[in-house]
Scaffold this active site. Structure first.
Site, mmCIF file in Angstrom:
data_model
loop_
_atom_site.group_PDB
_atom_site.id
_atom_site.type_symbol
_atom_site.label_atom_id
_atom_site.label_comp_id
_atom_site.label_asym_id
_atom_site.label_seq_id
_atom_site.Cartn_x
_atom_site.Cartn_y
_atom_site.Cartn_z
ATOM 1 N N HIS A 152 -54.135 6.609 27.080
ATOM 2 C CA HIS A 152 -54.399 7.510 28.101
ATOM 3 C C HIS A 152 -55.718 8.116 27.590
ATOM 4 O O HIS A 152 -55.673 9.039 26.708
ATOM 5 C CB HIS A 152 -53.323 8.729 28.250
ATOM 6 C CG HIS A 152 -53.631 9.637 29.364
ATOM 7 N ND1 HIS A 152 -53.970 9.234 30.542
ATOM 8 C CD2 HIS A 152 -53.566 11.055 29.263
ATOM 9 C CE1 HIS A 152 -54.258 10.306 31.040
ATOM 10 N NE2 HIS A 152 -53.985 11.187 30.641
ATOM 11 N N THR B 217 -47.793 16.359 27.167
ATOM 12 C CA THR B 217 -48.758 16.865 26.379
ATOM 13 C C THR B 217 -49.780 15.818 25.846
ATOM 14 O O THR B 217 -49.518 14.685 25.302
ATOM 15 C CB THR B 217 -47.883 17.618 25.555
ATOM 16 O OG1 THR B 217 -47.103 18.550 25.904
ATOM 17 C CG2 THR B 217 -48.961 18.487 24.465
ATOM 18 N N ILE C 121 -48.760 22.734 34.881
ATOM 19 C CA ILE C 121 -48.082 21.423 34.976
ATOM 20 C C ILE C 121 -46.517 21.859 35.160
ATOM 21 O O ILE C 121 -45.653 21.285 36.193
ATOM 22 C CB ILE C 121 -48.118 20.240 34.029
ATOM 23 C CG1 ILE C 121 -49.659 20.175 34.119
ATOM 24 C CG2 ILE C 121 -47.313 19.101 34.377
ATOM 25 C CD1 ILE C 121 -50.072 18.745 33.115
HETATM 26 N N1 APR Z 1 -42.560 26.020 23.163
HETATM 27 C C1 APR Z 1 -42.757 26.209 24.433
HETATM 28 N N2 APR Z 1 -43.865 26.311 25.061
HETATM 29 C C2 APR Z 1 -45.050 26.261 24.568
HETATM 30 C C3 APR Z 1 -45.004 26.072 23.357
HETATM 31 C C4 APR Z 1 -43.906 25.806 22.467
HETATM 32 N N3 APR Z 1 -43.860 25.472 21.106
HETATM 33 N N4 APR Z 1 -46.355 26.083 23.066
HETATM 34 C C5 APR Z 1 -47.082 26.405 24.051
HETATM 35 N N5 APR Z 1 -46.075 26.479 25.055
HETATM 36 C C6 APR Z 1 -46.376 26.632 26.387
HETATM 37 C C7 APR Z 1 -47.716 27.548 26.884
HETATM 38 O O1 APR Z 1 -46.992 28.910 26.757
HETATM 39 C C8 APR Z 1 -47.702 27.385 28.146
HETATM 40 O O2 APR Z 1 -47.283 27.987 29.092
HETATM 41 O O3 APR Z 1 -46.789 25.425 27.011
HETATM 42 C C9 APR Z 1 -47.626 25.803 28.405
HETATM 43 C C10 APR Z 1 -48.856 24.876 28.591
HETATM 44 O O4 APR Z 1 -49.281 25.064 29.811
HETATM 45 P P1 APR Z 1 -50.662 25.168 30.074
HETATM 46 O O5 APR Z 1 -51.840 25.709 29.139
HETATM 47 O O6 APR Z 1 -50.981 25.694 31.574
HETATM 48 O O7 APR Z 1 -51.197 23.763 30.190
HETATM 49 P P2 APR Z 1 -50.967 22.442 31.504
HETATM 50 O O8 APR Z 1 -51.991 22.419 32.250
HETATM 51 O O9 APR Z 1 -49.517 22.875 31.958
HETATM 52 O O10 APR Z 1 -50.805 21.411 30.426
HETATM 53 C C11 APR Z 1 -49.939 21.040 29.539
HETATM 54 O O11 APR Z 1 -50.120 18.550 29.468
HETATM 55 O O12 APR Z 1 -51.854 17.177 30.546
HETATM 56 C C12 APR Z 1 -51.387 17.830 29.395
HETATM 57 O O13 APR Z 1 -53.584 18.238 28.552
HETATM 58 C C13 APR Z 1 -52.369 18.960 29.171
HETATM 59 O O14 APR Z 1 -51.528 19.108 26.970
HETATM 60 C C14 APR Z 1 -51.627 19.915 28.187
HETATM 61 C C15 APR Z 1 -50.245 19.827 28.759
#
Ligand code: APR
Length: 317
Positions: free
Chosen positions: A173, A117, A12
């Site tokens: 949601h 998130t 995202i």
């Molecule tokens: N600080 C910064 N980044 C972080 C941290 C943190 N403490 N913890 C995790 N991340 C990063 C991860 O490294 C990863 O790149 O958050 C990112 C999440 O990306 P994806 O796993 O690709 O998830 P995404 O599909 O983008 O969804 C993110 O939104 O819709 C919601 O359920 C979904 O909770 C999820 C969030």
């Protein structure tokens, strides 16, 4: 130029950076625990700008900072993976919201913060709690996405352009979200008229509402790995734009309720007006008995999760 900080440079986050660049919303700072991934995506997008004609600055990882961001969109955290319980997910993502919230308080206390998130309503509560920012400056992205799904399905069914379908979805949601056919219209013509005239059967409408409630799961099942990201990113971008352009859009979002809809001290999906002051107003609607019962049930589910988050916040203090 306004500054948009994206915390989380995953599926995202990366799409948000692309959409912000395309819409020329502002400079983008892409931040992630995986510093190099954020830096790599920022570099890739900057190079795309040479082709698409966008000079907007996009910095990532070690080159980017949260300092004085005007908008912060939080997608950091983990999605639920097979074998992971809801409690495991909460443990991880509450800790992320705690860390990210403290960073926002220290570096971008005047920002408009949009949480993406999941589990959404509980995470926006946790992020607001951890950041201490005013409630009207912290909001959750869910309603625009849920409504987009609903509008898409209705458009297919009715053979009418999606942009002519206006709709509202309330509540948390998740599978308890409340779609409101009584407040859905097609270019001003109430959806109930379409049902009355036999253009849409009650059964098909119920199926569409159920498909909307399960819209996220449907995509998770198809993708096999990860969850939806194009529509969530488009939805959060629309909310950021409403704030940055002071366009006073009326959009459904997870907002702080202080007595509205008979609920207090909780985040839940309701229609709000977003302008330069953040959430400028929560718009109230008359709900019938069924709608009210469904909304209370949905908010009840959010309260249970928030209680779990509050416990985790306390134990970590
Ligand atoms: N600080 C910064 N980044 C972080 C941290 C943190 N403490 N913890 C995790 N991340 C990063 C991860 O490294 C990863 O790149 O958050 C990112 C999440 O990306 P994806 O796993 O690709 O998830 P995404 O599909 O983008 O969804 C993110 O939104 O819709 C919601 O359920 C979904 O909770 C999820 C969030």
């Amino acid at each position: 130029m306004p500054k948009i900080a994206l915390i989380g440079a995953g599926q995202i986050g990366g799409t948000l950076a692309l959409l912000s660049q395309t819409a020329k919303l502002g400079e983008v700072a892409l931040i992630d625990r995986l510093d190099k991934v954020a830096q790599g995506k920022a570099l890739d997008l900057s190079q795309a700008g040479a082709v698409t004609g966008s000079e907007t600055q996009i910095l990532g990882g070690a080159n980017a900072s949260l300092d004085n961001a005007d908008v912060v969109i939080v997608t950091a955290g983990v999605p639920r993976k097979p074998g992971m319980s809801r409690d495991d997910l909460l443990d991880t993502n509450v800790a992320v919201m705690r860390e990210v919230g403290a960073e926002i308080a220290a570096k971008a206390p005047n920002a408009f913060v949009i949480c993406v998130t999941n589990p959404l309503d509980a995470m926006v509560w946790s992020l607001r709690h951890a950041s201490g920012l005013p409630h009207h400056k912290v909001i959750g992205m869910a309603g625009v996405l849920d409504t987009a799904r609903y509008r898409h399905f209705l458009s297919l069914e009715l053979g009418v352009a999606m942009r002519d379908i206006h709709a509202l979805v309330l509540g948390g949601h998740g599978d308890t979200m409340v779609a409101l056919p009584r407040y859905t219209s097609v270019a001003g013509i109430p959806l109930t008229e379409w049902v009355k005239r036999g253009h849409l059967s009650r059964e098909r409408l119920d199926e569409i509402v159920t498909r909307t409630q399960n819209g996220g799961a449907e995509i998770v099942a198809l993708l096999g790995t990860g969850s939806a990201f194009y529509a969530p990113a488009a939805a959060a971008t629309e909310m950021a734009e409403a704030y940055l352009h002071n366009s006073r859009r009326l959009l459904p979002a997870a907002a702080w309720l202080d007595g509205e809809y008979g609920e207090k001290d909780i985040y839940a999906g309701v229609p709000v007006i977003i302008g330069a002051r953040g959430v400028e107003r929560v718009v109230e609607l008359d709900l019938d008995d069924n709608e009210r019962a469904a909304f209370s049930k949905s908010v009840g589910a959010v309260r249970e999760l928030v209680a779990e988050c509050a416990k985790r916040m306390q134990t970590e203090n």
